[in-house]
Design an enzyme around this catalytic site. Structure first.
Site, PDB file in Angstrom:
ATOM      1  N   ASP A 115      49.697 -86.525   9.698  1.00 54.78           N
ATOM      2  CA  ASP A 115      50.359 -85.719  10.716  1.00 54.78           C
ATOM      3  C   ASP A 115      51.005 -86.641  11.762  1.00 54.78           C
ATOM      4  O   ASP A 115      50.761 -86.509  12.968  1.00 54.78           O
ATOM      5  CB  ASP A 115      49.357 -84.756  11.380  1.00 54.78           C
ATOM      6  N   HIS A 158      40.437 -83.266  17.195  1.00 55.46           N
ATOM      7  CA  HIS A 158      39.959 -83.409  15.822  1.00 55.46           C
ATOM      8  C   HIS A 158      39.943 -84.875  15.411  1.00 55.46           C
ATOM      9  O   HIS A 158      40.551 -85.715  16.074  1.00 55.46           O
ATOM     10  CB  HIS A 158      40.868 -82.632  14.872  1.00 55.46           C
ATOM     11  N   GLN A 226      42.592 -82.459   9.280  1.00 55.74           N
ATOM     12  CA  GLN A 226      42.238 -82.690  10.695  1.00 55.74           C
ATOM     13  C   GLN A 226      41.082 -81.767  11.039  1.00 55.74           C
ATOM     14  O   GLN A 226      41.281 -80.563  11.231  1.00 55.74           O
ATOM     15  CB  GLN A 226      43.444 -82.401  11.600  1.00 55.74           C
ATOM     16  N   ARG A 256      47.437 -89.754  26.948  1.00 52.17           N
ATOM     17  CA  ARG A 256      47.938 -88.398  26.663  1.00 52.17           C
ATOM     18  C   ARG A 256      46.844 -87.618  25.945  1.00 52.17           C
ATOM     19  O   ARG A 256      46.412 -88.003  24.857  1.00 52.17           O
ATOM     20  CB  ARG A 256      49.187 -88.488  25.795  1.00 52.17           C
ATOM     21  N   ASP A 258      45.934 -85.149  23.797  1.00 55.90           N
ATOM     22  CA  ASP A 258      46.606 -84.345  22.775  1.00 55.90           C
ATOM     23  C   ASP A 258      45.907 -82.995  22.590  1.00 55.90           C
ATOM     24  O   ASP A 258      44.680 -82.932  22.477  1.00 55.90           O
ATOM     25  CB  ASP A 258      46.578 -85.130  21.451  1.00 55.90           C
ATOM     26  N   GLU A 300      48.653 -82.606  27.291  1.00 57.24           N
ATOM     27  CA  GLU A 300      49.642 -81.987  26.402  1.00 57.24           C
ATOM     28  C   GLU A 300      49.293 -80.503  26.302  1.00 57.24           C
ATOM     29  O   GLU A 300      48.482 -80.092  25.481  1.00 57.24           O
ATOM     30  CB  GLU A 300      49.622 -82.629  25.013  1.00 57.24           C
ATOM     31  N   HIS A 367      58.742 -85.700  19.987  1.00 58.60           N
ATOM     32  CA  HIS A 367      58.500 -85.783  18.543  1.00 58.60           C
ATOM     33  C   HIS A 367      58.223 -84.421  17.911  1.00 58.60           C
ATOM     34  O   HIS A 367      58.240 -84.285  16.703  1.00 58.60           O
ATOM     35  CB  HIS A 367      57.316 -86.715  18.287  1.00 58.60           C
ATOM     36  N   ASP A 368      57.913 -83.415  18.745  1.00 55.72           N
ATOM     37  CA  ASP A 368      57.548 -82.111  18.199  1.00 55.72           C
ATOM     38  C   ASP A 368      58.751 -81.166  18.145  1.00 55.72           C
ATOM     39  O   ASP A 368      59.824 -81.451  18.673  1.00 55.72           O
ATOM     40  CB  ASP A 368      56.416 -81.483  19.024  1.00 55.72           C
ATOM     41  N   ARG A 484      59.751 -81.642  11.361  1.00 52.25           N
ATOM     42  CA  ARG A 484      59.780 -82.456  12.582  1.00 52.25           C
ATOM     43  C   ARG A 484      60.291 -83.865  12.285  1.00 52.25           C
ATOM     44  O   ARG A 484      60.757 -84.567  13.182  1.00 52.25           O
ATOM     45  CB  ARG A 484      58.388 -82.514  13.227  1.00 52.25           C
TER      46      ARG A 484
HETATM   47  C1  GLC Z   1      49.992 -82.226  19.195  1.00 49.65           C
HETATM   48  C2  GLC Z   1      51.045 -83.197  18.696  1.00 49.65           C
HETATM   49  C3  GLC Z   1      51.536 -82.755  17.351  1.00 49.65           C
HETATM   50  C4  GLC Z   1      50.365 -82.690  16.396  1.00 49.65           C
HETATM   51  C5  GLC Z   1      49.225 -81.846  16.965  1.00 49.65           C
HETATM   52  C6  GLC Z   1      47.956 -82.028  16.190  1.00 49.65           C
HETATM   53  O1  GLC Z   1      50.502 -80.975  19.428  1.00 49.65           O
HETATM   54  O2  GLC Z   1      52.085 -83.300  19.635  1.00 49.65           O
HETATM   55  O3  GLC Z   1      52.529 -83.618  16.872  1.00 49.65           O
HETATM   56  O4  GLC Z   1      50.779 -82.147  15.174  1.00 49.65           O
HETATM   57  O5  GLC Z   1      48.921 -82.181  18.300  1.00 49.65           O
HETATM   58  O6  GLC Z   1      47.297 -83.207  16.560  1.00 49.65           O
END
Ligand code: GLC
Length: 607
Positions: A115, A158, A226, A256, A258, A300, A367-368, A484
């Site tokens: 991922d 995760h 994950q 960050r 996540d 995030e 990136h998303d 993506r």
């Molecule tokens: C966050 C990341 C994304 C990822 C997800 C799972 O949202 O920005 O790219 O797929 O977490 O870790």
């Protein structure tokens, strides 16, 4: 002397920390003692240069609210092959004016099940192709010498199924299994699935995965590889906090967090933004303030508007230092497609009502994908219906709408809910392939708007040279299901070579952005502590923002339409910051996708 500092910081926060911890973990004193000892170890492990940086930042706690900060986010491999490559390319980043660098995930992961690096197999090891932990530290040292701060992801919801905990859990170890959500049958998973929305409905449907080999079912909110960590287990929180501090001690300045809204799970809920998540993020903040007070937490939180700001916490009990300005980002793209800025006007009013400490990371692309998390209850007043509106936006940006020149692709198209999201680079979403002149103007205007917002502006690597979509992912079996990758292409160094040639598109974009960034860095009215508000420009196509700081007053106008617009505002005695010439807004024509940064003096006293 050193430990005195640690003890002082701990003592000042001890009661609150203990209270939160023991309340969440049912008075587990043993686990709490372990946590405090772990903090002490992490403090001992922090090298002198980083402690000095902590001291300097404590002296200047507002350092990240400065108008002089300019960020960029990039993938190490796409940009320069590996970490040493990034170090060698620091002069390019400096030429871009970048002094805040977000490196996309770079810890050990398994190809094909990564991922994009968000499935971490080892929080203490760099992905071998990208380098080593020593390379990361060397890059951090080089960045600090060059005045650049580094940000890194901490993927905390995760682990990868290849992490040692996951492997032990798969093999049947009960202690390891207690770190995840393991079930013998579908009874509980089915209950969860009644209330938990799916994250990746098309690319990874459901929130659980069957492990055929050990006849178990494991919670996997994101991809099946994950595995969600169970933060109701204090060992998970203790060890993950230790991992976070380990990365901070390798010289990361910003961590960050996540997918933080997802980290607490409870039956009968959506398993997002639960109150316990705020307890955990508050404790992470306290841990950093004790061990590494110079380090910032970036949340995030890609959620609907009302769910975002609570992650700042309160003035007395702050959580994240920084949050993504996700609502402004997706409202911006909405306004580009609709040529109607009223939604952004409303968003500005809401942001200006937040306490001034609330600092956002502003961006156009990352990136998303872009998920259309707009303020639908408000849009409904104008007869806008959510599903139909999302369809319009997606049709516009994928070029399906008659006359559209945008070139995006859909992401996780869920026909059942009509809920597709969107991918593409800024240039391609602006239609650079089809209408380069208009696209250039729109792209530049959007960046000017991003630079006008309060907080840290972060460029997406490649946008500075108007890089287009990369469609080669369609041919890569590891990537083709995840659109993506359309905007995760290799950085085009040949294109970047043209950045000094004003007759090329990369050259025009690069110099246009540098010019705006330099103006921003020179004018303190762009500091995050300036007051700001929306302005009525007399046109729903033109966004108006006023920023005031001291005696400076900036009027910023952005034409979100491909047609020229006439402005009539009672604003005189202003200087256009871009041309350096006087500008009169009482009757002004803003060209297609034009913008103005007009500076004047505040006649009323102060702000
Ligand atoms: C966050 C990341 C994304 C990822 C997800 C799972 O949202 O920005 O790219 O797929 O977490 O870790």
């Amino acid at each position: 002397m050193e430990y005195t500092e640690f003890v002082d910081r701990l003592t000042a926060r001890y009661d609150e920390l203990k209270w939160l911890y023991c309340e969440l973990y049912r008075n587990d004193q043993v686990a709490f003692r372990y946590f405090v000892d772990m903090l002490r170890r992490a403090y001992a492990d922090r090298k002198a240069a980083l402690r000095e940086l902590d001291h300097a930042r404590l002296q200047e706690p507002d350092w990240f609210r400065s108008n002089k900060l300019l960020g960029m986010m990039l993938y190490v491999d796409n940009f320069a092959g590996n970490l040493r490559g990034v170090r060698a390319k620091l002069p390019y980043l400096q030429e871009c004016g970048v002094n805040y660098l977000h490196l996309m995930p770079l810890l050990r992961t398994v190809k094909g099940r990564s991922d994009g690096g968000y499935a971490v197999a080892d929080f203490r090891q760099v992905q071998p192709e990208l380098g080593t932990m020593e390379d990361l530290e060397a890059l951090s040292d080089a960045c600090h010498t060059a005045g650049i701060s580094l940000a890194l992801d901490f993927v905390m919801n995760h682990t990868s199924e290849d992490h040692e905990w996951a492997k032990a859990a798969r093999a049947g170890d009960p202690v390891a299994r207690a770190r995840y959500f393991f079930y013998d049958d579908w009874d509980i998973p089915k209950e969860f699935e009644k209330t938990v929305p799916q994250v990746f409905p098309t690319t990874a449907p459901g929130s659980f995965t069957v492990l055929e080999d050990c006849k178990q079912i494991v919670m996997t909110s994101f991809y099946p590889y994950q595995w969600d960590l169970n933060y109701a287990n204090p060992m998970v929180f203790n060890d993950m906090t230790e991992n976070l501090l380990y990365l901070a001690n390798r010289g990361m300045d910003v961590i960050r967090l996540d997918a933080i809204p997802y980290i607490w799970k409870e039956l009968g809920t959506a398993c997002r933004n639960l109150p316990q998540v705020h307890t955990l993020s508050r404790m992470l903040r306290l841990a950093c303030e004790i061990v590494c007070p110079g380090v910032l937490l970036l949340g995030e939180v890609v959620m609907e508007p009302a769910k975002v700001a609570p992650y700042f916490g309160t003035r007395e009990k702050p959580e994240c230092h920084l949050l993504y300005n996700v609502t402004t980002m997706c409202s911006t793209w909405n306004c580009l497609a609709t040529r109607d800025v009223r939604l952004l006007r409303r968003q500005i009013d809401q942001l200006s009502a937040l306490p001034r400490e609330a600092t956002f990371q502003n961006y156009l692309r990352c990136h998303d994908d872009i998920g259309w998390g707009l303020d639908y209850p408000w849009l409904a007043r104008f007869g806008v219906e959510e599903v139909a509106h999302k369809k319009y936006l997606n049709d516009w940006f994928t070029g399906k709408w008659p006359g559209s020149w945008a070139r995006g692709e859909l992401y996780n198209d869920d026909p059942r809910l009509g809920d597709a999201r969107l991918c593409g680079t800024t240039a391609s979403l602006c239609g650079m392939e089809v209408e380069p002149e208009l696209a250039f103007r729109a792209d530049r205007m959007l960046h000017a708007w991003m630079l006008t917002q309060s907080g840290i502006p972060v460029l997406y690597s490649g946008d500075e040279i108007a890089q287009l979509n990369d469609t080669t992912y369609h041919d890569d079996p590891d990537k083709r299901d995840d659109s993506r990758y359309l905007h995760r292409g290799a950085f085009d160094w040949a294109l970047a070579e043209q950045r000094r040639d004003p007759d090329t598109m990369p050259g025009r974009m690069f110099s246009a952005l540098r010019r705006l960034e330099r103006i921003r860095a020179a004018q303190s009215v762009f500091c995050a502590d300036a007051a700001f508000c929306g302005l009525d420009t007399g046109s729903n196509q033109v966004l108006g923002v006023c920023r005031t700081r001291g005696h400076d007053r900036l009027i910023a106008l952005f034409n979100f339409s491909e047609k020229a617009q006439t402005i009539r505002m009672a604003e005189r005695d202003l200087t256009d910051l871009v041309t350096g010439r006087p500008v009169d807004l009482t009757a002004m024509e803003l060209p297609p996708y034009g913008f103005v940064w007009a500076l004047g003096k505040e006649t009323r006293s102060g702000r």
